[in-house]
Scaffold this motif. Sequence first.
Motif, PDB file in Angstrom:
ATOM      1  N   THR A  48      21.982  23.416  23.999  1.00 41.05           N
ATOM      2  CA  THR A  48      20.809  23.174  23.159  1.00 41.05           C
ATOM      3  C   THR A  48      20.721  21.704  22.769  1.00 41.05           C
ATOM      4  N   TYR A  49      21.853  21.119  22.433  1.00 43.12           N
ATOM      5  CA  TYR A  49      21.892  19.709  22.060  1.00 43.12           C
ATOM      6  C   TYR A  49      21.412  18.834  23.222  1.00 43.12           C
ATOM      7  N   ARG A  50      21.900  19.125  24.417  1.00 45.92           N
ATOM      8  CA  ARG A  50      21.490  18.343  25.590  1.00 45.92           C
ATOM      9  C   ARG A  50      19.988  18.479  25.839  1.00 45.92           C
ATOM     10  N   GLU A  51      19.476  19.708  25.723  1.00 45.37           N
ATOM     11  CA  GLU A  51      18.073  19.947  26.021  1.00 45.37           C
ATOM     12  C   GLU A  51      17.159  19.237  25.016  1.00 45.37           C
ATOM     13  N   VAL A  52      17.477  19.346  23.720  1.00 43.33           N
ATOM     14  CA  VAL A  52      16.660  18.669  22.708  1.00 43.33           C
ATOM     15  C   VAL A  52      16.746  17.159  22.883  1.00 43.33           C
ATOM     16  N   SER A  53      17.910  16.659  23.241  1.00 45.00           N
ATOM     17  CA  SER A  53      18.046  15.224  23.513  1.00 45.00           C
ATOM     18  C   SER A  53      17.118  14.803  24.642  1.00 45.00           C
ATOM     19  N   ARG A  54      17.108  15.572  25.732  1.00 46.29           N
ATOM     20  CA  ARG A  54      16.215  15.244  26.852  1.00 46.29           C
ATOM     21  C   ARG A  54      14.754  15.265  26.429  1.00 46.29           C
ATOM     22  N   GLN A  55      14.396  16.214  25.571  1.00 48.84           N
ATOM     23  CA  GLN A  55      13.014  16.319  25.111  1.00 48.84           C
ATOM     24  C   GLN A  55      12.595  15.129  24.248  1.00 48.84           C
ATOM     25  N   ASN A  56      13.574  14.377  23.752  1.00 50.42           N
ATOM     26  CA  ASN A  56      13.281  13.223  22.897  1.00 50.42           C
ATOM     27  C   ASN A  56      13.472  11.888  23.608  1.00 50.42           C
ATOM     28  N   PHE A  57      13.718  11.932  24.898  1.00 49.38           N
ATOM     29  CA  PHE A  57      13.928  10.675  25.625  1.00 49.38           C
ATOM     30  C   PHE A  57      12.724   9.736  25.497  1.00 49.38           C
ATOM     31  N   ASP A  58      11.521  10.323  25.330  1.00 51.37           N
ATOM     32  CA  ASP A  58      10.325   9.481  25.228  1.00 51.37           C
ATOM     33  C   ASP A  58      10.269   8.682  23.933  1.00 51.37           C
ATOM     34  N   LEU A  59      11.131   9.018  22.962  1.00 49.75           N
ATOM     35  CA  LEU A  59      11.163   8.249  21.721  1.00 49.75           C
ATOM     36  C   LEU A  59      11.681   6.831  21.935  1.00 49.75           C
ATOM     37  N   VAL A  60      12.551   6.661  22.904  1.00 44.81           N
ATOM     38  CA  VAL A  60      13.244   5.384  23.076  1.00 44.81           C
ATOM     39  C   VAL A  60      12.265   4.317  23.548  1.00 44.81           C
ATOM     40  N   ASP A  61      12.233   3.224  22.810  1.00 41.99           N
ATOM     41  CA  ASP A  61      11.358   2.091  23.137  1.00 41.99           C
ATOM     42  C   ASP A  61      11.995   1.294  24.276  1.00 41.99           C
ATOM     43  N   THR A  62      11.329   1.262  25.397  1.00 42.42           N
ATOM     44  CA  THR A  62      11.893   0.581  26.577  1.00 42.42           C
ATOM     45  C   THR A  62      11.872  -0.934  26.437  1.00 42.42           C
ATOM     46  N   THR A  63      11.204  -1.455  25.390  1.00 43.47           N
ATOM     47  CA  THR A  63      11.167  -2.905  25.174  1.00 43.47           C
ATOM     48  C   THR A  63      12.116  -3.360  24.076  1.00 43.47           C
ATOM     49  N   ALA A  64      12.814  -2.414  23.438  1.00 43.41           N
ATOM     50  CA  ALA A  64      13.628  -2.754  22.271  1.00 43.41           C
ATOM     51  C   ALA A  64      14.810  -3.643  22.645  1.00 43.41           C
ATOM     52  N   GLY A  65      15.020  -4.681  21.839  1.00 45.15           N
ATOM     53  CA  GLY A  65      16.213  -5.496  22.011  1.00 45.15           C
ATOM     54  C   GLY A  65      17.451  -4.795  21.489  1.00 45.15           C
ATOM     55  N   PHE A  66      17.251  -3.939  20.481  1.00 39.12           N
ATOM     56  CA  PHE A  66      18.337  -3.134  19.921  1.00 39.12           C
ATOM     57  C   PHE A  66      17.835  -1.712  19.701  1.00 39.12           C
ATOM     58  N   VAL A  67      18.660  -0.739  20.052  1.00 37.17           N
ATOM     59  CA  VAL A  67      18.410   0.664  19.743  1.00 37.17           C
ATOM     60  C   VAL A  67      19.587   1.138  18.905  1.00 37.17           C
ATOM     61  N   VAL A  68      19.293   1.629  17.704  1.00 37.56           N
ATOM     62  CA  VAL A  68      20.345   2.071  16.785  1.00 37.56           C
ATOM     63  C   VAL A  68      20.209   3.575  16.579  1.00 37.56           C
ATOM     64  N   LEU A  69      21.236   4.317  16.957  1.00 33.98           N
ATOM     65  CA  LEU A  69      21.268   5.767  16.795  1.00 33.98           C
ATOM     66  C   LEU A  69      22.095   6.079  15.549  1.00 33.98           C
ATOM     67  N   HIS A  70      21.436   6.673  14.559  1.00 38.35           N
ATOM     68  CA  HIS A  70      22.102   6.930  13.280  1.00 38.35           C
ATOM     69  C   HIS A  70      22.677   8.341  13.252  1.00 38.35           C
ATOM     70  N   ASP A  71      24.003   8.412  13.130  1.00 32.99           N
ATOM     71  CA  ASP A  71      24.757   9.674  13.080  1.00 32.99           C
ATOM     72  C   ASP A  71      24.699  10.416  14.415  1.00 32.99           C
ATOM     73  N   GLN A  72      25.143  11.677  14.380  1.00 31.56           N
ATOM     74  CA  GLN A  72      25.368  12.378  15.644  1.00 31.56           C
ATOM     75  C   GLN A  72      24.131  13.093  16.193  1.00 31.56           C
ATOM     76  N   GLN A  73      23.116  13.322  15.354  1.00 29.79           N
ATOM     77  CA  GLN A  73      21.963  14.092  15.827  1.00 29.79           C
ATOM     78  C   GLN A  73      21.246  13.429  17.008  1.00 29.79           C
ATOM     79  N   PRO A  74      20.947  12.119  16.964  1.00 24.81           N
ATOM     80  CA  PRO A  74      20.262  11.497  18.097  1.00 24.81           C
ATOM     81  C   PRO A  74      21.200  10.890  19.135  1.00 24.81           C
ATOM     82  N   LEU A  75      22.495  11.134  19.011  1.00 23.60           N
ATOM     83  CA  LEU A  75      23.451  10.454  19.889  1.00 23.60           C
ATOM     84  C   LEU A  75      23.248  10.810  21.351  1.00 23.60           C
ATOM     85  N   GLY A  76      22.701  12.005  21.618  1.00 26.81           N
ATOM     86  CA  GLY A  76      22.436  12.398  22.996  1.00 26.81           C
ATOM     87  C   GLY A  76      21.455  11.494  23.710  1.00 26.81           C
ATOM     88  N   LEU A  77      20.672  10.710  22.950  1.00 25.68           N
ATOM     89  CA  LEU A  77      19.739   9.766  23.578  1.00 25.68           C
ATOM     90  C   LEU A  77      20.473   8.653  24.305  1.00 25.68           C
TER      91      LEU A  77
END
Length: 412
Positions: A106-135
């Motif tokens: 379930t964790y892997r699947e929800v992570s995949r469903q949120n891949f579109d959140l990641v900004d492909t232009t970001a100089g830094f991507v900060v994942l806070h705690d374990q919930q978004p770590l799958g990104l």
Amino acid sequence: MKTWKGKRQLAKLEDYEPVIGKERVAAIRELAVPLQGVVIQHINSTAVGGGVAEILKRLVPLMEDVGLVPRWDVLRGTDEFFSITKLFHNAFHGQPVEINECMFDTYREVSRQNFDLVDTTAGFVVLHDQQPLGLAGLRPGHPGDWLWYCHIDPVDVDLRLWDFLRGYAARCDGAVYHLPEYVKELGNRVYVMPPSIDPLSEKNRDVDEEERRTVLARLGVPGDLPLVVQVSRFDRLKDPVGVIRSFRMVRDQVPCRLVLAGGGAGDDPQGLQVLEEVRREAAGDPDIMVLELAPDADLEINVLQRSAAVIVQKSVREGFGLTVTEAMWKSRPVVATPVGGIRIQVLHEETGLAAAGDQSVAEAVVRILKNPGLAAAMGRAGHELVRRNFIIPVYLERWLGMLAAERSLICT
């Protein structure tokens, strides 16, 4: 869900000059010069409730104010996903939980469903705690620098869970922890950066006496007895039922009233269950008030903390303990369990009293209630400790130093 993308609200850096001085403000702006125009994306699991959302609500506008281009995005997830990540949260704190492969799926699947959140232009991507770590599965091929910010205590993390998550964490370029003892060996760069509060926010600003009395009246809190207050999410790791046991010992020696105030977080489905447990324990006791507050009840929390004769934080485990920081900023005496980040805030006999167990907590509260001079001295010392170390402009300064260090490593 996108909660922030370049829309300023809240304070500017210069507003903190009365707290940190004009020279420090200028130095922070100078530190931001090499980072002008850099996109930094923060991703966490909830927009309201909990310490991370509270920090980002104040940090992100200040990052924009000094010239970065911040955005804050919130992970989309089902009730099942957040129930699972709450179990993961408890497992990080060493609580016995049953974890199975279906949860990982379930964790892997929800992570995949949120891949579109990641900004492909970001100089830094900060994942806070374990919930978004799958990104972090997207880290390979992304042009930016990725950081995992662990806001909880991972020392006794369940080994099966850590075996699953460490691969994601290791894909990040760096990891950030609140305390040195929280650091996990991942093979990436390590930073230690405790969190902060905003002294100018509605939760921490000064309140005059008329406003204080008005808010207390609205909450139905009488002023006839000294208040013993714990402000926290209704979470077993905060031991609210244990606070009630300690309070009843205190009341046997000093007349007083207990206020347990808090709410839930969008990523914590167990909150209502714990709240009911607390209400059952307090049922029929006229000296115990259990207040379920709205997520935006910042002024109410401010007033309750400022009105307290003693603030208690009887946590079983704690990542840092920002409710302690808030209380100390307001010069209130604190009795707290010496766990996690509380240990670097409540310096025993100096900025508060450290106590573990129902009886010890009760004895410490009684001591403060009977000694107003001690309470005032610890309150003053606690305020100064927070002013020097745990307020948002100091936190921003540390962020800028860390980002500049990361950027110099990338460019060399």
